[in-house]
Design a protein around this motif. Structure first.
Motif, mmCIF file in Angstrom:
data_model
loop_
_atom_site.group_PDB
_atom_site.id
_atom_site.type_symbol
_atom_site.label_atom_id
_atom_site.label_comp_id
_atom_site.label_asym_id
_atom_site.label_seq_id
_atom_site.Cartn_x
_atom_site.Cartn_y
_atom_site.Cartn_z
ATOM 1 N N TYR A 170 -45.077 -28.010 56.090
ATOM 2 C CA TYR A 170 -46.130 -28.864 56.659
ATOM 3 C C TYR A 170 -45.640 -29.692 57.843
ATOM 4 O O TYR A 170 -44.494 -30.132 57.878
ATOM 5 C CB TYR A 170 -46.684 -29.803 55.585
ATOM 6 C CG TYR A 170 -47.489 -29.053 54.544
ATOM 7 C CD1 TYR A 170 -48.839 -28.791 54.746
ATOM 8 C CD2 TYR A 170 -46.871 -28.568 53.388
ATOM 9 C CE1 TYR A 170 -49.570 -28.082 53.812
ATOM 10 C CE2 TYR A 170 -47.605 -27.851 52.440
ATOM 11 C CZ TYR A 170 -48.950 -27.609 52.660
ATOM 12 O OH TYR A 170 -49.668 -26.897 51.752
ATOM 13 N N ILE A 172 -47.832 -25.092 58.610
ATOM 14 C CA ILE A 172 -47.252 -24.319 59.719
ATOM 15 C C ILE A 172 -47.120 -22.839 59.336
ATOM 16 O O ILE A 172 -46.456 -22.068 60.016
ATOM 17 C CB ILE A 172 -45.877 -24.869 60.174
ATOM 18 C CG1 ILE A 172 -44.857 -24.813 59.033
ATOM 19 C CG2 ILE A 172 -46.004 -26.272 60.720
ATOM 20 C CD1 ILE A 172 -43.420 -24.976 59.532
ATOM 21 N N ARG A 173 -47.767 -22.460 58.237
ATOM 22 C CA ARG A 173 -47.641 -21.091 57.714
ATOM 23 C C ARG A 173 -48.101 -20.035 58.730
ATOM 24 O O ARG A 173 -47.650 -18.900 58.689
ATOM 25 C CB ARG A 173 -48.469 -20.981 56.427
ATOM 26 C CG ARG A 173 -48.098 -19.805 55.552
ATOM 27 C CD ARG A 173 -48.834 -19.877 54.226
ATOM 28 N NE ARG A 173 -47.993 -20.403 53.171
ATOM 29 C CZ ARG A 173 -47.299 -19.649 52.318
ATOM 30 N NH1 ARG A 173 -47.340 -18.350 52.403
ATOM 31 N NH2 ARG A 173 -46.572 -20.199 51.372
ATOM 32 N N LEU A 174 -49.024 -20.410 59.635
ATOM 33 C CA LEU A 174 -49.503 -19.435 60.625
ATOM 34 C C LEU A 174 -48.773 -19.590 61.967
ATOM 35 O O LEU A 174 -49.059 -18.875 62.923
ATOM 36 C CB LEU A 174 -51.010 -19.597 60.855
ATOM 37 C CG LEU A 174 -51.899 -19.433 59.630
ATOM 38 C CD1 LEU A 174 -53.355 -19.668 60.001
ATOM 39 C CD2 LEU A 174 -51.727 -18.055 59.006
ATOM 40 N N PHE A 175 -47.878 -20.568 62.040
ATOM 41 C CA PHE A 175 -47.146 -20.790 63.292
ATOM 42 C C PHE A 175 -45.808 -21.455 62.978
ATOM 43 O O PHE A 175 -45.612 -22.641 63.199
ATOM 44 C CB PHE A 175 -47.972 -21.677 64.237
ATOM 45 C CG PHE A 175 -47.833 -21.267 65.669
ATOM 46 C CD1 PHE A 175 -48.894 -20.699 66.347
ATOM 47 C CD2 PHE A 175 -46.616 -21.408 66.340
ATOM 48 C CE1 PHE A 175 -48.755 -20.288 67.671
ATOM 49 C CE2 PHE A 175 -46.480 -21.004 67.646
ATOM 50 C CZ PHE A 175 -47.549 -20.435 68.318
ATOM 51 N N ARG A 176 -44.890 -20.643 62.504
ATOM 52 C CA ARG A 176 -43.629 -21.207 61.994
ATOM 53 C C ARG A 176 -42.704 -21.684 63.102
ATOM 54 O O ARG A 176 -41.731 -22.380 62.845
ATOM 55 C CB ARG A 176 -42.927 -20.206 61.089
ATOM 56 C CG ARG A 176 -43.704 -19.988 59.787
ATOM 57 C CD ARG A 176 -42.916 -19.199 58.777
ATOM 58 N NE ARG A 176 -43.750 -18.768 57.663
ATOM 59 C CZ ARG A 176 -43.992 -19.490 56.582
ATOM 60 N NH1 ARG A 176 -43.464 -20.695 56.453
ATOM 61 N NH2 ARG A 176 -44.766 -19.017 55.627
ATOM 62 N N ASN A 177 -42.990 -21.301 64.362
ATOM 63 C CA ASN A 177 -42.159 -21.762 65.475
ATOM 64 C C ASN A 177 -42.570 -23.131 65.991
ATOM 65 O O ASN A 177 -42.001 -23.610 66.971
ATOM 66 C CB ASN A 177 -42.239 -20.769 66.638
ATOM 67 C CG ASN A 177 -41.333 -19.582 66.393
ATOM 68 O OD1 ASN A 177 -40.353 -19.693 65.658
ATOM 69 N ND2 ASN A 177 -41.672 -18.451 66.975
ATOM 70 N N GLY A 221 -56.882 -27.245 58.632
ATOM 71 C CA GLY A 221 -55.620 -27.567 57.969
ATOM 72 C C GLY A 221 -54.444 -26.686 58.339
ATOM 73 O O GLY A 221 -53.368 -26.814 57.748
ATOM 74 N N PHE A 222 -54.611 -25.809 59.323
ATOM 75 C CA PHE A 222 -53.520 -24.926 59.754
ATOM 76 C C PHE A 222 -53.320 -25.030 61.271
ATOM 77 O O PHE A 222 -54.304 -25.044 62.021
ATOM 78 C CB PHE A 222 -53.853 -23.459 59.461
ATOM 79 C CG PHE A 222 -53.797 -23.082 58.004
ATOM 80 C CD1 PHE A 222 -52.686 -22.425 57.488
ATOM 81 C CD2 PHE A 222 -54.856 -23.374 57.157
ATOM 82 C CE1 PHE A 222 -52.645 -22.063 56.152
ATOM 83 C CE2 PHE A 222 -54.821 -23.020 55.819
ATOM 84 C CZ PHE A 222 -53.706 -22.355 55.307
ATOM 85 N N ILE A 223 -52.062 -25.050 61.682
ATOM 86 C CA ILE A 223 -51.779 -24.940 63.119
ATOM 87 C C ILE A 223 -52.006 -23.482 63.501
ATOM 88 O O ILE A 223 -51.425 -22.583 62.897
ATOM 89 C CB ILE A 223 -50.328 -25.358 63.420
ATOM 90 C CG1 ILE A 223 -50.179 -26.863 63.174
ATOM 91 C CG2 ILE A 223 -49.940 -25.004 64.855
ATOM 92 C CD1 ILE A 223 -48.754 -27.360 63.167
ATOM 93 N N ILE A 224 -52.904 -23.252 64.479
ATOM 94 C CA ILE A 224 -53.187 -21.859 64.843
ATOM 95 C C ILE A 224 -52.635 -21.481 66.222
ATOM 96 O O ILE A 224 -52.497 -20.312 66.531
ATOM 97 C CB ILE A 224 -54.698 -21.516 64.785
ATOM 98 C CG1 ILE A 224 -55.527 -22.385 65.741
ATOM 99 C CG2 ILE A 224 -55.220 -21.597 63.361
ATOM 100 C CD1 ILE A 224 -56.953 -21.871 65.947
ATOM 101 N N GLN A 225 -52.309 -22.491 67.048
ATOM 102 C CA GLN A 225 -51.811 -22.140 68.372
ATOM 103 C C GLN A 225 -51.123 -23.355 68.996
ATOM 104 O O GLN A 225 -51.429 -24.504 68.642
ATOM 105 C CB GLN A 225 -52.998 -21.680 69.235
ATOM 106 C CG GLN A 225 -52.750 -20.777 70.400
ATOM 107 C CD GLN A 225 -51.717 -19.706 70.290
ATOM 108 O OE1 GLN A 225 -50.534 -19.993 70.434
ATOM 109 N NE2 GLN A 225 -52.128 -18.457 70.085
#
Lengths: 77, 371
Positions: free
Chosen positions: A16, A30-35, A47-51
């Motif tokens: 998170y 950060i599961r969809l954007f681990r960088n 609730g998710f970082i997408i870009q």
């Protein structure tokens, strides 16, 4: 529903990130954007970082608009 | 950042280009575009020959009656906690809705993230949590992440009712020959996941100009300007006018997660009917997280409310103003169809902000703000 909100990552702990939205802070996965890194401007959806948001912040769009104004180089205006 | 071109500059250039053109119809297929176009009064800023229509971009609106009926069946199942986004709650399905079941004492919970459902499942190990997955490529990765996380953590009391859909096949069907649509405004946050390249087919196959657009008034007007520019110059390209958030190839991590958990399947869209490979079904490897499978639910059909024209509105064939029930029998408090329920539905946006000057306020008791 596809509303996404821009914010800035202040901290990352495990899966998170703590994201600041101009004073309001909330956790996002950060599961969809681990960088994703602390300091990144990011787009958060449900609730998710997408870009990650581009740092040039408008220069590319300005260039694209410039083309439609009849100029190929935005500086010519 | 201060932009070199002011909003007025863009509007003026749109006026200039439109003056040399006939009637132009642009479709957008994103609920947030629908809502923001009404909110910012974009219709009124455009010359009379430039017409904007909303397509099937609101996830709640395109969800078929059968999927909602399946949701109601799951809610009635003993021991189920049903988790869904708030917009779904009041969509009518016959004389019932998720909200009416909630009022009758069933355990329906509004969540704002798919991962909330994971927490509910953890907090209630003796009960079954079912998450209602709706929406397009922007929202699908979250459901995939939920299933992946539940699998990794060995959570057995969680499943998903998937009514997820993907855009390309629906756009192909809708904008094929003779649609009367001259250009497409592509959904910016779907493209944040898929990449702008996913919409190249609009130009390459359908021979229509397309722009990926952001959501501020400036972004929307800049996108429309680019569309008119392309129409005038005979260009058939897909241009990314939302470069600060959309890349060419999108979010590969999210895309790879989608296709780790889901696979394309046929899906029924309200208004468009069954479209091949336009839905996402849960793969065999994760089948135990499929709520239809786990609870052996057999979807049944429920007719739409009499006189409701949501189906035609979702195809861009009619507008809220064409509906006799709009603002009369059908209001945000007593919606007949989903386009009046969801904040991103065409009818809800039209009644809140007005489809034409003061129409919303006039039809809806005079008290609605145009903001």
């Amino acid at each position: 529903m596809c509303l996404a909100i821009p914010g800035t990552i202040k901290q990352i702990q495990g899966e998170y990130a703590q994201v600041d939205y101009g004073g309001v802070s909330k956790q996002a996965s950060i599961r969809l954007f681990r960088n994703a890194r602390v300091g990144d401007r990011v787009l958060v959806h449900a609730g998710f970082i997408i870009q990650i948001l581009d740092k040039d912040d408008g220069e590319e769009l300005e260039k694209l608009i410039g083309e439609t104004m009849g100029f190929t180089n935005a500086d010519e205006i | 950042m201060q932009m070199r071109y002011r909003f007025e500059d863009i509007k003026k250039r749109i006026d200039e280009l439109a003056e040399k053109m006939g009637q132009v119809t642009v479709m957008e297929v994103c609920g947030t575009h629908t809502a923001n176009i009404h909110k910012y009064g974009i219709h009124e800023l455009l010359p009379g020959n430039i017409r904007l229509v909303s397509g099937p971009g609101c996830p709640v609106c395109v969800t078929d009656q059968k999927d909602i009926a399946a949701a109601l069946s799951l809610v009635e199942h003993e021991n189920v906690i049903f988790a869904c986004f708030g917009d779904m709650m009041r969509v009518p399905c016959g004389d019932r809705s998720l909200y009416s079941l909630y009022e009758s004492g069933k355990d329906v919970r509004v969540v704002t993230s798919a991962l909330d459902a994971l927490q509910i499942a953890r907090d209630n190990p003796d009960r079954q949590t079912v998450y209602f997955g709706i929406g397009f490529e922007t929202t699908v990765p979250q459901t995939a992440a939920l299933i992946e996380a539940a699998d990794e953590c060995g959570i057995r009391n969680l499943s998903v009712l998937s009514a997820h859909k993907t855009m390309p096949q629906a756009i192909r069907q809708l904008l094929g020959n003779g649609s009367g649509i001259d250009a497409l405004m592509c959904p910016g946050h779907v493209a944040a996941i898929t990449g702008a390249g996913a919409f190249d087919f609009v130009a390459d196959e359908l021979r229509l100009p397309a722009v990926v657009a952001g959501f501020e008034a400036y972004d929307i007007m800049a996108a429309l300007l680019r569309i008119l520019y392309m129409l005038q110059n005979g260009e058939r390209k897909c241009v990314n006018m939302y470069p600060r958030a959309v890349t060419r190839h999108g979010n590969r991590e999210a895309l790879s997660l989608i296709y780790k958990v889901f696979e394309p399947c046929d899906a029924v869209w309200r208004g468009l009917g069954k479209i091949k490979d336009s839905g996402l079904g849960i793969k065999e490897r994760y089948r135990r997280f499929d709520a239809l499978h786990r609870f052996n639910i057999r979807p049944y059909d429920v007719k739409e409310a009499k006189g409701c024209i949501c189906a035609s509105i979702l195809c861009g064939k009619k507008t809220p103003a064409d509906c006799l029930n709009f603002g009369r029998e059908c209001t945000p408090e007593r919606p007949l169809g989903p386009c009046m329920v969801s904040a991103e539905g065409s009818c809800a946006a039209a009644i809140r902000y007005g489809d034409t000057p003061l129409q919303g306020a006039f039809l809806y008791g005079g008290g609605m703000s145009r903001v």
